[in-house]
Design a protein around this motif. Structure first.
Motif, short mmCIF file in Angstrom:
data_model
loop_
_atom_site.label_atom_id
_atom_site.label_comp_id
_atom_site.label_asym_id
_atom_site.label_seq_id
_atom_site.Cartn_x
_atom_site.Cartn_y
_atom_site.Cartn_z
N TRP A 157 0.81 -1.21 0.00
CA TRP A 157 0.00 0.00 0.00
C TRP A 157 0.85 1.27 0.00
O TRP A 157 0.55 2.22 -0.72
N LEU A 158 1.88 1.31 0.80
CA LEU A 158 2.65 2.55 0.97
C LEU A 158 3.29 3.07 -0.33
O LEU A 158 3.19 4.27 -0.61
N PRO A 159 3.90 2.23 -1.17
CA PRO A 159 4.40 2.76 -2.44
C PRO A 159 3.27 3.26 -3.36
O PRO A 159 3.44 4.25 -4.06
N LEU A 160 2.12 2.57 -3.32
CA LEU A 160 0.97 3.05 -4.11
C LEU A 160 0.50 4.41 -3.61
O LEU A 160 0.18 5.30 -4.40
N GLN A 161 0.47 4.56 -2.31
CA GLN A 161 0.04 5.82 -1.71
C GLN A 161 1.01 6.95 -2.07
O GLN A 161 0.59 8.08 -2.26
N ALA A 162 2.27 6.63 -2.16
CA ALA A 162 3.27 7.66 -2.44
C ALA A 162 3.41 7.98 -3.92
O ALA A 162 3.83 9.09 -4.26
N THR A 163 3.06 7.05 -4.81
CA THR A 163 3.28 7.28 -6.24
C THR A 163 1.99 7.38 -7.05
O THR A 163 1.75 8.37 -7.72
N LEU A 164 1.17 6.36 -6.98
CA LEU A 164 -0.02 6.28 -7.83
C LEU A 164 -1.13 7.23 -7.39
O LEU A 164 -1.74 7.90 -8.23
N ILE A 165 -1.39 7.31 -6.10
CA ILE A 165 -2.48 8.15 -5.59
C ILE A 165 -2.24 9.63 -5.95
O ILE A 165 -3.15 10.28 -6.46
N PRO A 166 -1.04 10.20 -5.74
CA PRO A 166 -0.82 11.59 -6.16
C PRO A 166 -0.90 11.77 -7.68
O PRO A 166 -1.37 12.79 -8.16
N ALA A 167 -0.46 10.76 -8.43
CA ALA A 167 -0.52 10.87 -9.89
C ALA A 167 -1.96 10.92 -10.39
O ALA A 167 -2.24 11.53 -11.42
N LEU A 168 -2.87 10.29 -9.64
CA LEU A 168 -4.29 10.32 -9.99
C LEU A 168 -5.00 11.56 -9.45
O LEU A 168 -6.19 11.74 -9.67
N GLY A 169 -4.28 12.39 -8.72
CA GLY A 169 -4.86 13.61 -8.16
C GLY A 169 -5.66 13.37 -6.90
O GLY A 169 -6.49 14.17 -6.51
N LEU A 170 -5.41 12.26 -6.23
CA LEU A 170 -6.15 11.90 -5.02
C LEU A 170 -5.29 11.97 -3.76
O LEU A 170 -5.56 11.27 -2.79
N SER A 171 -4.27 12.80 -3.78
CA SER A 171 -3.34 12.84 -2.64
C SER A 171 -4.00 13.37 -1.37
O SER A 171 -3.53 13.10 -0.27
N ALA A 172 -5.07 14.12 -1.50
CA ALA A 172 -5.77 14.63 -0.31
C ALA A 172 -6.76 13.61 0.25
O ALA A 172 -7.40 13.87 1.26
N LEU A 173 -6.85 12.45 -0.37
CA LEU A 173 -7.76 11.39 0.08
C LEU A 173 -7.31 10.87 1.44
O LEU A 173 -6.20 10.35 1.56
N PRO A 174 -8.14 11.00 2.47
CA PRO A 174 -7.75 10.52 3.80
C PRO A 174 -8.08 9.04 3.98
O PRO A 174 -8.88 8.66 4.82
#
Length: 184
Positions: free
Chosen positions: A34-51
């Motif tokens: 999960w942690l690498p996905l959270q650091a790379t893919l989630i921000p790339a999708l524009g969902l970095s503010a997703l709690p």
């Protein structure tokens, strides 16, 4: 209340203890994925503010299921790793996951875990209580930001959503199979 008066899951023995390395490794692998996905893919999708925090329900699943040693290992290991992924060496996630274990472990045998919504609500409460404890502790040291308190309700809801979606997987990883609890 004595240990003999707690509710046990069907098939569970009262004196269960011990570290099961396979379960802890499976849980750690889920966190490490999960942690690498959270650091790379989630921000790339524009969902970095997703709690959305799927690690807190994972730690809670082990603590609520009576797997204390695994819960502590996950809380400390995944907390340190998650804190390193945030880029801020605050120790906030280590503290929060440790508080989750402290709050959830005494509830083992007193909470219905086979359902999906009851544990998800419980995880929301655990996220809120542990988040408040972390804010109080870090606030006493002057290490909080004003935005920390305003993000807490959304973090609790996001963590609860993670619990609703992932609870069956966490049950299996923590060793519960169907109506019976696996003792190994």
């Amino acid at each position: 209340m004595s240990r003999s008066s707690t509710l046990l899951l069907p098939g569970e023995k009262a004196g269960r203890s011990g570290f099961v390395a396979g379960r802890a490794a499976a849980a750690a692998a889920a966190g490490f994925l999960w942690l690498p996905l959270q650091a790379t893919l989630i921000p790339a999708l524009g969902l970095s503010a997703l709690p959305f925090d799927p690690l807190l329900p994972l730690v809670a699943a082990f603590a609520l299921g009576g797997r204390g040693l695994e819960a502590w290992a996950l809380a400390l290991g995944l907390g340190v790793l998650a804190d390193s992924y945030t880029g801020v060496a605050s120790g906030r996630l280590v503290l929060q996951y440790a508080f989750v274990v402290c709050l959830a472990a005494p509830l083992h045998g007193r909470v219905v875990l086979r359902d999906r919504l009851v544990p998800a609500f419980g995880v929301c409460v655990l996220a809120l209580l542990s988040g408040l404890l972390v804010l109080l502790l870090l606030g006493a040291m002057g290490a909080t930001q004003p935005s920390d308190t305003t993000r807490l309700p959304l973090e609790c809801l996001g963590t609860g959503a993670a619990a609703v979606v992932l609870w069956p997987i966490y049950r299996r990883i923590a060793g519960w199979q169907g109506e019976r609890t696996s003792l190994r």
